[in-house]
Design an enzyme around this catalytic site. Structure first.
Site: not given
Ligand code: DGJ
Length: 726
Positions: A284, A443, A480, A526, A531, A545, A605
């Site tokens: 920083f 990813r 992600n 996930g 926060d 997730d 179910e």
């Molecule tokens: C990560 C998320 O946590 C999932 O629920 C889903 O939306 C996927 N990405 C989709 O790429």
């Protein structure tokens, strides 16, 4: 008045009926901490600052004298904003590099003002409160060099035992000053008999409860992932060694920020404790040509253990942090397509999903990842926010959804770019990292450089095209991957991390303002960005997730310390570990929703899901969303986990109990908390009536054989007596 200044002793006292926080201006003009604890009324603090040793002396060249400071030991007094580059080696909150290369940083008091209400931060998320509920104190400090102004702000939310703090650094003259460290707060405590509780983990293992005894030296917990992260969370607790859920002193600290953060807890040789919390100072370096506003810290002190902190934070987040205009309205029962079909769908698949989701009670259908660009696999098209016409007819899907009476939601991942995208072909410098070195993929994707306005605007306009054209009620906002190489094509290296998150906040804020009715849900593979900062824009966040309900117990347990259940995205999913009743009972202690292939559910179910849906509709809003939450049993400490939530009027209660390993027929009772001891409650499960006192002192009888993962959901309602009869 909750904030007072006593001019004779130059003392500030910030207090409500439960807690009190005080500090003074010493003879040097430095702010010296006095007390943070239970409100015990006014007291003579002089013995608190008398440390029984020789007073500190300084040598003043200009007068050629040794000067004695009779109220300050410059290496061991408790401070509120300690100097850097002097005798105090415990770590200072601010480090400035002046144009001559020196870094001695020392701020002195200049003025202050006290007023009703609370300021909102510019460009950063922050809490809010009505003038009648919050009082604020602003203190202006100036450094010895007279080049930088530091504004400290304290606000007390009187009814919640919450104090927020913030710091802004401003240049008095722009002379090449760099800020190398700017923690939002410093707190010095007079002993070190504390445990540190923080919430750490990984992907699919977020916010695990971790308790450790403080020891000499510094514990430094941080994220340098460019987001608050799965690995650590910007919330922690300092608690007495014997503090528990229900007893002992515990101080909670939360940062309203989603980027790199750090908290340092230092135990000095004098056995005092210093806490610093704010932006991580790793890499920083901020050019102070304009204001540097630091993120807000939320502090609360509980005299009744962790539960008290949880109640304070939950109420605060619900009432003073989340801005979504429909935050108090019951949320529609959400169905998400992801775990059912991932990226493999077409228009007909989705129409079948909608029809089937409707029959199991869905009220909002969310089309997750895969509808845009040429996104048939997860290696492409992030950045191309237009419809994949070869795959899906979005208008038809939305119309169908609405005809069926369901709302419609769509997934975006706005801050990312795939090298295999039209956006990247056109603007490869939109991604972070340098073309001269490696850009690490995660990813198959790179992070967009949201520190640059033009890039934020590009994504904003692309998203507006979709959101203006289609009738969309909900957006899932994903993220992600964390930041790898924090190299920008235009932003200074030492400013990239902070400016990235500022750009992201601007993007979300603009969308929130333009589409105030859209419910935005946050997500970061996930729960990688769960926060207080994100909660200002996203009233709910996908917690993890990990949808295995047993793993979820640990994740939801840890998350609940600071964050209310109504913010914790939780779905009944296709995971096979347990039956749908168990999954449902656990998902109820979150936002509650459904996520599987609905066409493949068998009749048993479906029946189970519908049973839980009924409970959702009857109890979720008052008991879970608005109610008070209790952690009755910890999966980290026992073979069980038990959650309880009770409506604010104490009339309706839901309790979830589960054991993890199998147990035989042992004598076992579950004691509830927070009930009205003088009222009777009917336990719907056995139809019997019990007094609140009985349920809290003796408890619900659980003496029975428990197979592994036996999950019990108890429903209690207060019994109303009319004219002496029920
Ligand atoms: C990560 C998320 O946590 C999932 O629920 C889903 O939306 C996927 N990405 C989709 O790429």
């Amino acid at each position: 008045m909750p904030i007072n200044y006593q001019s004779e002793s130059k003392t500030f006292v910030i207090s409500n009926k439960n807690i009190s926080y005080s500090f003074l201006i010493n003879s040097q003009g430095l702010l010296q901490h006095i007390y943070f604890g239970k409100n015990i009324g006014s007291f003579d603090y002089s013995s608190l600052i008398d440390l029984g040793w020789d007073w500190t002396k300084t040598y003043l060249d200009k007068d050629d004298i040794e000067k004695i400071n009779n109220d300050y030991y410059n290496d061991r007094s408790l401070m509120e904003l300690s100097p850097h580059g002097c005798n105090d080696k415990r770590g200072a909150p601010i480090v400035i590099r002046y144009s001559d290369g020196t870094r001695q940083t020392n701020f002195k008091y200049v003025s202050h003002r006290i007023y009703s209400g609370k300021p909102i931060l510019t460009n950063l998320p922050s809490s809010y409160g009505a003038q009648k509920d919050v009082t604020s104190l602003e203190i202006v400090m100036i450094d010895d060099e007279k080049k930088v102004k530091c504004l400290l702000t304290y606000s007390i939310f009187e009814r919640l035992d919450i104090i927020t703090r913030n710091m802004t650094l401003s240049p008095i003259e722009d002379s090449g000053i760099k800020v190398l460290r700017a923690y939002s707060m410093e707190l010095d405590l007079p002993n070190s008999n504390y445990d540190l509780i923080h919430f750490c983990g990984d992907w699919c293992q977020e916010r695990y409860f971790d308790r450790t005894v403080l020891h000499d030296g510094t514990i430094d917990i941080s994220s340098n992932y460019g987001r608050s992260s799965h690995e650590e969370n910007p919330y922690f607790i300092l608690a007495d060694h014997d503090a528990s859920e229900t007893s002992g002193i515990a101080i909670g600290f939360g940062l309203v920020y989603s980027g790199n953060f750090s908290f340092k807890v230092n135990v000095s040789k004098w056995k005092t404790t210093r806490v610093l919390f704010g932006i991580n100072d790793e890499d920083f370096e901020w050019n102070l040509s304009a204001d540097l506003i630091c993120p807000e810290v939320v502090m609360s002190l509980s005299l009744n253990g962790f539960e008290g902190l949880t109640h304070n934070f939950h109420d605060f987040v619900r009432n003073n942090l989340i801005r979504y205009k429909n935050k108090d309205v019951k949320r529609p029962l959400l169905f998400n397509s992801w775990e059912g079909c991932y990226l493999e769908f077409n228009t007909q698949t989705i129409i079948d999903y909608i029809d089937s989701a409707k029959t199991i009670g869905a009220e909002l259908f969310v089309l997750d990842d895969g509808w845009f660009g040429s996104r048939n696999t997860d290696d492409r098209s992030l950045g191309d926010w237009y419809i994949n016409e070869n795959k899906i007819n979005l208008q038809k899907v939305i119309d169908h959804c609405h005809q069926k009476g369901l709302k419609f939601g769509l997934w975006f991942e706005p801050e990312m770019i795939n090298p295999l995208s039209d956006l990247y072909k056109k603007y490869d410098n939109f991604a972070l990292g340098s073309k001269k070195t490696i850009r690490s993929l995660s990813r198959h994707q790179l992070v967009l450089d949201t520190s640059i306005d033009e890039i934020v605007d590009n994504i904003f306009y692309q998203m507006c095209e979709i959101l203006d054209k289609y009738d969309i009620d909900y957006v899932k906002w994903d993220h992600n991957r964390s930041i790898g190489e924090h190299i920008s094509s235009r932003t200074n290296y030492g400013e990239v991390y902070h400016r990235i998150i500022l750009g992201t906040y601007r993007l979300i804020d603009q969308l929130n303002k333009r589409y105030p009715s859209i419910l935005f849900e946050g997500c970061a593979s996930g729960g990688g960005r769960f926060d207080l900062g994100m909660l200002c824009y996203f009233p709910q966040i996908w917690t993890s997730d990990e949808t295995d309900p047993i793993q979820r117990l640990f994740i939801q347990y840890g998350t609940s310390f600071a964050y209310p259940l109504q913010t914790m995205g939780a779905h009944i999913s296709k995971n096979k570990m347990t039956d749908y009743l168990t999954k449902g009972a656990i998902a109820l202690f979150g936002t509650y929703g459904l996520e599987m292939n609905p066409c493949k559910l068998n009749s048993r179910e479906r029946k189970q899901i519908k049973e839980i849906n009924k409970i959702y509709h009857r109890y979720h809003q008052t008991v879970i969303s608005e109610g008070d939450f209790y952690r009755l049993l910890s999966p980290f400490e026992t073979n069980y986990c038990s959650f309880m939530s009770i409506s604010k009027n104490k009339r309706k209660v839901l309790v979830m109990f589960i054991n993890i390993l199998k147990e035989n027929n042992r004598y076992r009772f579950l004691k509830l908390r927070g009930l009205n001891p003088h009222k009777n409650y009917r336990l719907k499960n056995d139809g019997k009536e019990y007094s609140g006192a009985y349920l809290m002192e003796i408890g619900i009888n659980l003496t029975r054989w428990l197979e592994e993962f036996t999950c019990l959901l108890f429903i209690l309602e207060e019994v109303h007596k009319v004219g002496g009869r029920e």
